[in-house]
Design a protein around this motif. Structure first.
Motif, PDB file in Angstrom:
ATOM      1  N   SER A  48       0.490  -1.226   0.056  1.00 30.86           N
ATOM      2  CA  SER A  48      -0.103   0.296  -0.184  1.00 30.86           C
ATOM      3  C   SER A  48       0.360   0.936  -0.210  1.00 30.86           C
ATOM      4  O   SER A  48       0.348   2.023  -0.045  1.00 30.86           O
ATOM      5  CB  SER A  48      -1.138   0.409   1.679  1.00 30.86           C
ATOM      6  N   ILE A  49       2.236   1.206  -0.036  1.00 32.06           N
ATOM      7  CA  ILE A  49       3.508   2.274  -0.667  1.00 32.06           C
ATOM      8  C   ILE A  49       3.295   1.757  -0.919  1.00 32.06           C
ATOM      9  O   ILE A  49       4.430   1.309  -1.412  1.00 32.06           O
ATOM     10  CB  ILE A  49       4.497   2.216   1.683  1.00 32.06           C
ATOM     11  N   LYS A  50       4.088   3.638  -2.216  1.00 36.89           N
ATOM     12  CA  LYS A  50       4.724   3.146  -3.660  1.00 36.89           C
ATOM     13  C   LYS A  50       5.478   3.851  -3.012  1.00 36.89           C
ATOM     14  O   LYS A  50       5.201   5.440  -3.349  1.00 36.89           O
ATOM     15  CB  LYS A  50       3.876   3.458  -4.496  1.00 36.89           C
ATOM     16  N   LYS A  51       6.435   4.188  -3.541  1.00 35.76           N
ATOM     17  CA  LYS A  51       7.884   5.145  -3.215  1.00 35.76           C
ATOM     18  C   LYS A  51       9.044   4.484  -4.971  1.00 35.76           C
ATOM     19  O   LYS A  51       8.701   3.941  -5.305  1.00 35.76           O
ATOM     20  CB  LYS A  51       9.227   4.243  -3.239  1.00 35.76           C
ATOM     21  N   MET A  52       8.849   5.883  -5.174  1.00 37.90           N
ATOM     22  CA  MET A  52       8.991   7.068  -6.901  1.00 37.90           C
ATOM     23  C   MET A  52      10.455   7.297  -6.715  1.00 37.90           C
ATOM     24  O   MET A  52      10.529   8.388  -6.054  1.00 37.90           O
ATOM     25  CB  MET A  52       7.579   7.289  -7.334  1.00 37.90           C
ATOM     26  N   TYR A  62      12.551  11.624  -4.815  1.00 35.59           N
ATOM     27  CA  TYR A  62      11.642   9.826  -4.737  1.00 35.59           C
ATOM     28  C   TYR A  62      10.723  10.704  -3.861  1.00 35.59           C
ATOM     29  O   TYR A  62      10.578  12.447  -3.680  1.00 35.59           O
ATOM     30  CB  TYR A  62      12.093   9.129  -3.279  1.00 35.59           C
ATOM     31  N   LEU A  63       9.630  10.201  -4.257  1.00 36.11           N
ATOM     32  CA  LEU A  63       8.046  10.438  -4.063  1.00 36.11           C
ATOM     33  C   LEU A  63       7.432   8.899  -3.059  1.00 36.11           C
ATOM     34  O   LEU A  63       7.637   8.234  -3.299  1.00 36.11           O
ATOM     35  CB  LEU A  63       7.190  11.264  -5.196  1.00 36.11           C
ATOM     36  N   LYS A  64       6.648   9.208  -1.993  1.00 37.80           N
ATOM     37  CA  LYS A  64       6.439   8.745  -1.137  1.00 37.80           C
ATOM     38  C   LYS A  64       4.318   8.439  -1.334  1.00 37.80           C
ATOM     39  O   LYS A  64       4.395   9.296  -0.742  1.00 37.80           O
ATOM     40  CB  LYS A  64       6.680   7.916  -0.421  1.00 37.80           C
ATOM     41  N   HIS A  65       4.256   7.332  -1.734  1.00 35.91           N
ATOM     42  CA  HIS A  65       2.772   7.586  -2.034  1.00 35.91           C
ATOM     43  C   HIS A  65       2.325   6.526  -1.429  1.00 35.91           C
ATOM     44  O   HIS A  65       2.581   5.487  -0.993  1.00 35.91           O
ATOM     45  CB  HIS A  65       1.887   7.725  -3.060  1.00 35.91           C
ATOM     46  N   LYS A  66       0.616   6.105  -0.060  1.00 35.66           N
ATOM     47  CA  LYS A  66       0.161   5.537   0.592  1.00 35.66           C
ATOM     48  C   LYS A  66      -1.465   5.302  -0.524  1.00 35.66           C
ATOM     49  O   LYS A  66      -1.667   6.420  -0.897  1.00 35.66           O
ATOM     50  CB  LYS A  66      -0.256   6.599   2.030  1.00 35.66           C
TER      51      LYS A  66
END
Length: 155
Positions: A48-52, A62-66
């Motif tokens: 459920s956490i995606k790190k671009m 980087y960007l981190k999305h929940k």
């Protein structure tokens, strides 16, 4: 903490299911393939956490999305940017609510609500939102062009 919301709609000749699959379901694979500044996208924890991660020398590391919701039946996704250089010291998070709906002759309208959750009493400027919207539309147009050039992908 304050919240500033923006809504936006974009139409495309690409079918909503194809666009949803490209931008949401398979974005971990497709975005690094189409955008050379993106090194990779990694899933963390339960996924459920995606790190671009961006390539070295990029203005963003980087960007981190929940990821809150991925509803492939109703073509809806909800997620929040929870970490990354874009947030700076003024934003707590940015929440996104996207819906892909059929429109026209097989095309789609993508409806989005973006909420900026600011720190303290900071008031978001329209220019800051417009910069983020410009970058999101750049990604959208790249994916749209790819899907139009490759009509069997995600069909």
């Amino acid at each position: 903490m304050g919240v500033t919301s923006y809504t936006h709609e974009t139409t495309t000749p690409v079918a909503p299911t194809r666009l949803f699959k490209a931008l949401v379901v398979d974005s971990d694979n497709l975005i690094p393939k189409l955008m050379p500044q993106v090194k990779n996208i990694e899933a963390e924890g339960d996924g459920s956490i995606k790190k671009m991660n961006f390539v070295e020398g990029s203005p963003i590391k980087y960007l981190k999305h929940k990821i809150h919701v991925v509803d492939d039946k109703n073509l809806v996704t909800k997620y929040s940017m929870i970490e990354g250089d874009v947030l700076g010291d003024k934003l707590e998070s940015i929440s996104y609510d996207l819906k892909f709906e059929a429109h026209g002759n097989g095309g789609c309208v993508c409806k989005s609500i973006t909420e900026y959750h600011t720190k303290g009493d900071y008031v978001l400027k329209d220019e800051e939102h417009n910069e983020g919207k410009k970058q999101a539309m750049e990604l959208f147009k790249i994916v749209e062009a790819y899907l139009l050039e490759n009509p069997s992908v995600y069909a």
